[in-house]
Design a protein around this motif. Structure first.
Motif, PDB file in Angstrom:
ATOM      1  N   HIS A  71      50.080  49.526  44.424  1.00 30.35           N
ATOM      2  CA  HIS A  71      49.507  48.696  45.312  1.00 30.35           C
ATOM      3  C   HIS A  71      50.199  47.360  45.197  1.00 30.35           C
ATOM      4  CE1 HIS A  71      46.554  47.384  48.112  1.00 30.35           C
ATOM      5  NE2 HIS A  71      46.410  46.320  47.486  1.00 30.35           N
ATOM      6  N   ASP A  72      50.360  46.741  46.384  1.00 29.09           N
ATOM      7  CA  ASP A  72      50.810  45.314  46.010  1.00 29.09           C
ATOM      8  C   ASP A  72      49.544  44.426  45.687  1.00 29.09           C
ATOM      9  OD1 ASP A  72      50.600  43.667  49.471  1.00 29.09           O
ATOM     10  OD2 ASP A  72      49.633  45.646  48.894  1.00 29.09           O
ATOM     11  N   ALA A  73      50.201  43.443  44.779  1.00 27.79           N
ATOM     12  CA  ALA A  73      49.186  42.465  44.274  1.00 27.79           C
ATOM     13  C   ALA A  73      49.960  41.218  44.057  1.00 27.79           C
ATOM     14  CB  ALA A  73      48.436  43.190  42.915  1.00 27.79           C
TER      15      ALA A  73
ATOM     16  N   SER B 144      46.575  40.447  49.040  1.00 27.65           N
ATOM     17  CA  SER B 144      47.321  41.438  49.378  1.00 27.65           C
ATOM     18  C   SER B 144      47.842  41.402  50.866  1.00 27.65           C
ATOM     19  CB  SER B 144      46.385  42.987  49.009  1.00 27.65           C
ATOM     20  OG  SER B 144      47.036  44.099  49.728  1.00 27.65           O
TER      21      SER B 144
END
Length: 857
Positions: free
Chosen positions: A421-423, A320
């Protein structure tokens, strides 16, 4: 037109393509001469939420030419979706009106009145109206849309305190309000010109106004305004199930299930609940619930994307951008086949530290092993626990929570937090390829070499596919809405159609899906009882070395098995390990424990000629080493010729159980010798203590004399005299003869002969010459003649001494009688020996004879 000092004006309509708002605005009220005409500049400021806006300066003239008057106006701005959409304003203000500049229709009222506003209809909380009903009663102005206001009636109304006003007028006007007007300035969503408005004028002496906006008799918004201020309020709103909602708002209906209604700028009310992967946190907001599963060489990402790892390298599974330097890596390696990879370890990197989750429920901090149990141990921000299912690492960072579970074969990465959310990595949803996620730090040289091995003929792909499709049946169907089983079925089928059954692999794919469901709070009741699956904890607490994996062994148990790449180096030479290393007066031989066990050999029962000399296993590499040197000779025999000396030893698996009722292991005889050049030749001699030895033997009904005679010349068979000296490594013949037996009925079989350094045949230092009627395969000097053919037989060997031993050597032989039936008493030696072992056993008798001969050096 009603020409009193106070006016109430309602409604200004703006045409703009897809916008439709209602705005409540309060303007500063001033006292002045009725005959004067004054114009005030217009300005405004907007509040943070954009729903209510306030302007401190008075409104500019609407364009009428009339004397100045004190007026109160309530403004409403509804919107419609038609191309000729309207913007309506109901507002309270003091205005300077200049007559004659626009088309105007005016109606006066002193109490209750009904007005047709078809030319400029109003949208109020999602409902469009072309009539309004106004009323003045006890200092309160009511503006309703379905009839006159009455207490207790569920209607759409605006209730406004009106002070001492006793009369008013409604004015409908067609007038352009261009972009940049006060309305556009305070309502950024207005993108087109206004085309009309309605105005209600009345006398009002109050300094504070109360405005109550009602839908179906229920208050949606209630606010107080000072006459010295100007306000804007959106009233077009939305409506759902008879309930009104303010524009551009979100209202929580049930916090426990996160049920909300949102009203957007286009007047659409949308009901929303948490998605299938978004559990409710109990306070009205949803959180994302994402699971990434790594099973075999397949990665099922958070969004169900399936990717296959083609080699034995390290890859980024998750990282992340919210936490620099943080990532979860997976290292893959082959097992029984070179062309199928499995997850070997999971690596967690954070804050300059590295935590490795290993097979056998082990965890390492860098290189130090951590002791874990069910109580959480905090290590560098990670909470580590261990139970019967494996090791779990959990951490909270930024605005998300991450847990990583590894059972030695399969890993689940569970991410919870706000939506969006960035993954990144193989678990994420980026467009990067598998090769893009390769991590060079954890990829050894050559790990990307790919192999294509021959298909395994024992695999039935149809049967494997049927097994994998169990995920489409109950009880797994309870989780279908939460987790699509198809990616798991694809991973299961691709692996089991190529990789042989065993190692608990079939059940691990079902276990992987069941655990992914449990992470989403869905428990698949008794799924193991519905399938013939093994219990949890396969290979729990089993440590295997780098070249091993924990799997199912040939005997049906579990333990460490050689990986295919490692085993292939030795299978081609039919060896168990590295070549023997010979040093000055010392030697060692190193073998792999997994290679020995693959052949059914237990290294713990192996030893050299001296039973006290066993192999030593390295606990990290699982390599077993045998060795001897000058200080610890381990029964090494020294043989010599004209120019060389041979230090000879043998690795065997002799123990007490081998001579009991049963034996579960094949005999092991591994030659272990080193040949050295000897520039300075010494003469070794030994002295025979006895030329012959005779014993009387009774076996059942047989009574006979057994004689052991030693001689040098096989042709003359002349017995050596007592105290005869012989050279080391010189051939010596020994004959065993039974006198008093009928050679047509009975044969003498020499079952075994061995040498020790003490009179007892059970001495710990032992060297075998004859084993089960045959020459020791590790000593080519041993020859056996006429064994089992009559009442006498003989054998020869080259004389030797025990290394670093001075004294005597004792030769022991074990002799049996066999009732003759054809050639059944003759031992079968060589490649066919194992196939005929059951035939040889017929010559064993109840009382075998032991006889010994000795020499000294």
């Amino acid at each position: 037109m009603f020409r009193d000092r106070n006016q109430f004006r309602d409604r200004n309509q703006f045409g703009h393509k897809d916008q439709n708002e209602n705005v409540l605005r309060g303007l500063r009220i001033k006292e002045g001469d009725r005959d004067s005409v004054r114009q005030r500049p217009e300005s405004s400021t907007q509040t943070d939420d954009g729903a209510t806006q306030r302007v401190d300066r008075a409104n500019r003239s609407e364009g009428e030419a009339s004397p100045q008057h004190k007026a109160a106006a309530l403004q409403i701005l509804p919107r419609s979706r038609s191309a000729a959409s309207m913007f309506n304003i109901l507002y309270l203000a003091a205005l300077s009106v200049l007559a004659g500049t626009a088309t105007t229709q005016t109606v006066h009222f002193t109490g209750s009145a009904e007005f047709d506003i078809t030319s400029c209809p109003i949208t109020y909380y999602g409902q469009k109206y072309d009539k309004i009903y106004v009323g003045l009663n006890a200092g309160r102005l009511t503006v309703c849309f379905n009839g006159q206001y009455a207490s207790g009636i569920k209607d759409d109304c605006i209730l406004i305190s009106a002070g001492g006003a006793d009369r008013g007028e409604l004015e409908a006007r067609q007038s352009i309000r261009a972009l940049g007007s006060v309305y556009h300035s305070n309502l950024p969503n207005l993108k087109h010109n206004g085309t009309c408005f309605n105005r209600i004028l009345l006398r009002n002496s109050q300094r504070k106004l109360e405005v109550d906006e009602q839908v179906n008799g229920t208050t949606v918004s209630k606010q107080s305004y000072l006459k010295s201020k100007r306000y804007f309020s959106l009233m077009s709103g939305c409506r759902r199930s008879g309930v009104g909602y303010k524009t551009n708002t979100v209202q929580v209906l049930d916090p426990s299930i996160c049920s909300t209604v949102s009203c957007d700028m286009s007047g659409v009310a949308a009901l929303s609940v948490c998605g299938p992967k978004e559990p409710c946190n109990g306070n009205g907001s949803c959180i994302s619930n994402n699971v990434c599963s790594v099973l075999g060489s397949t990665v099922v990402g958070f969004a169900g994307r399936v990717q296959a790892v083609p080699d034995r390298c390290g890859y980024t599974l998750f990282k992340s951008t919210s936490i620099p330097g943080f990532q979860v890596l997976g290292v893959f390696q082959e097992r029984r086949r070179k062309d199928v990879s499995f997850l070997k370890r999971v690596i967690l990197q954070l804050a300059g530290a590295q935590i490795s989750l290993e097979q056998g429920s082990r965890a390492l901090l860098d290189t130090r092993e951590l002791r874990l149990n069910t109580t959480a141990t905090v290590v560098r921000g990670w909470e580590l626990t261990k139970d019967q299912t494996g090791v779990t690492a959990k951490m909270s960072a930024s605005n998300f929570t991450l847990s990583v579970h590894f059972d030695g074969s399969i890993s689940h990465i569970h991410l919870t937090g706000p939506n969006g959310h960035d993954a990144h990595g193989l678990c994420g949803n980026s467009s990067r390829t598998v090769s893009d996620e390769k991590d060079s730090t954890h990829s050894v040289s050559g790990c990307d070499t790919q192999y294509n091995e021959a298909a395994d003929p024992t695999i039935n792909c149809n049967t494997s596919t049927d097994w994998c499709n169990l995920l489409k049946q109950a009880p797994f169907t309870a989780c279908t809405m939460q987790h699509d089983p198809e990616p798991f079925i694809a991973a299961c089928t691709q692996t089991l159609c190529k990789y042989p059954e065993g190692d608990g692999l079939k059940c691990q794919f079902l276990e992987a899906y069941a655990r992914a469901c449990s992470l989403s709070n869905i428990t698949l009741e008794e799924w193991k009882s519905e399938t013939p699956c093994c219990k949890a904890g396969f290979c729990q607490d089993t440590f295997c070395s780098e070249h091993e994996f924990c799997g199912q062994k040939n005997n049906g148990g579990t333990g460490c098995v050689c990986r295919a790449m490692f085993a292939s180096k030795y299978n081609s030479t039919d060896s168990f390990g590295e070549p023997m290393v010979c040093e000055q007066n010392a030697a060692k031989l190193t073998m792999a424990k997994c290679l020995l066990e693959d052949k059914g050999i237990d290294f713990s029962v192996l030893h050299l000629n001296d039973e006290a000399c066993k192999g030593e296993m390295d606990n990290e590499t699982h390599m077993v080493t045998f060795g001897f040197d000058r200080k610890k000779t381990c029964g090494t025999v020294i043989l010599a010729n004209n120019s060389q000396i041979l230090y000879k030893n043998t690795i065997v698996n002799r123990n007490s159980s081998m001579y009991g009722v049963i034996n579960r292991q094949d005999s092991v005889h591994l030659d272990f010798s080193c040949l050295y050049d000897q520039p300075d030749i010494r003469t070794f001699t030994f002295t025979l203590k006895d030329s012959s030895v005779t014993q009387q033997i009774t076996s059942g009904r047989w009574i006979y004399n057994l004689t052991m005679t030693a001689y040098k010349d096989p042709n003359t068979k002349e017995a050596l005299q007592q105290r005869t000296e012989m050279q080391l490594d010189e051939p010596l013949w020994v004959e065993l003869n039974a006198d008093g037996l009928d050679d047509k009925m009975v044969a003498v079989v020499t079952d075994s002969c061995w040498a020790t350094d003490q009179p007892s045949p059970n001495g710990s230092l032992r060297y075998d010459l004859i084993i089960k009627g045959c020459p020791n395969p590790a000593d080519s000097s041993v020859k056996v003649k006429n064994n089992g053919q009559g009442t006498s037989n003989r054998f020869s060997f080259n004389t030797f001494q025990f290394s670093a031993k001075d004294g005597e050597v004792f030769l022991h032989c074990r002799v049996k009688l066999c009732v003759k039936k054809g050639n059944n008493c003759i031992p079968t030696c060589g490649p066919g020996a194992r196939r005929r072992r059951s035939i040889i056993s017929k010559y064993e008798d109840e009382n075998p004879a032991f006889i010994k001969l000795a020499w000294t050096y």
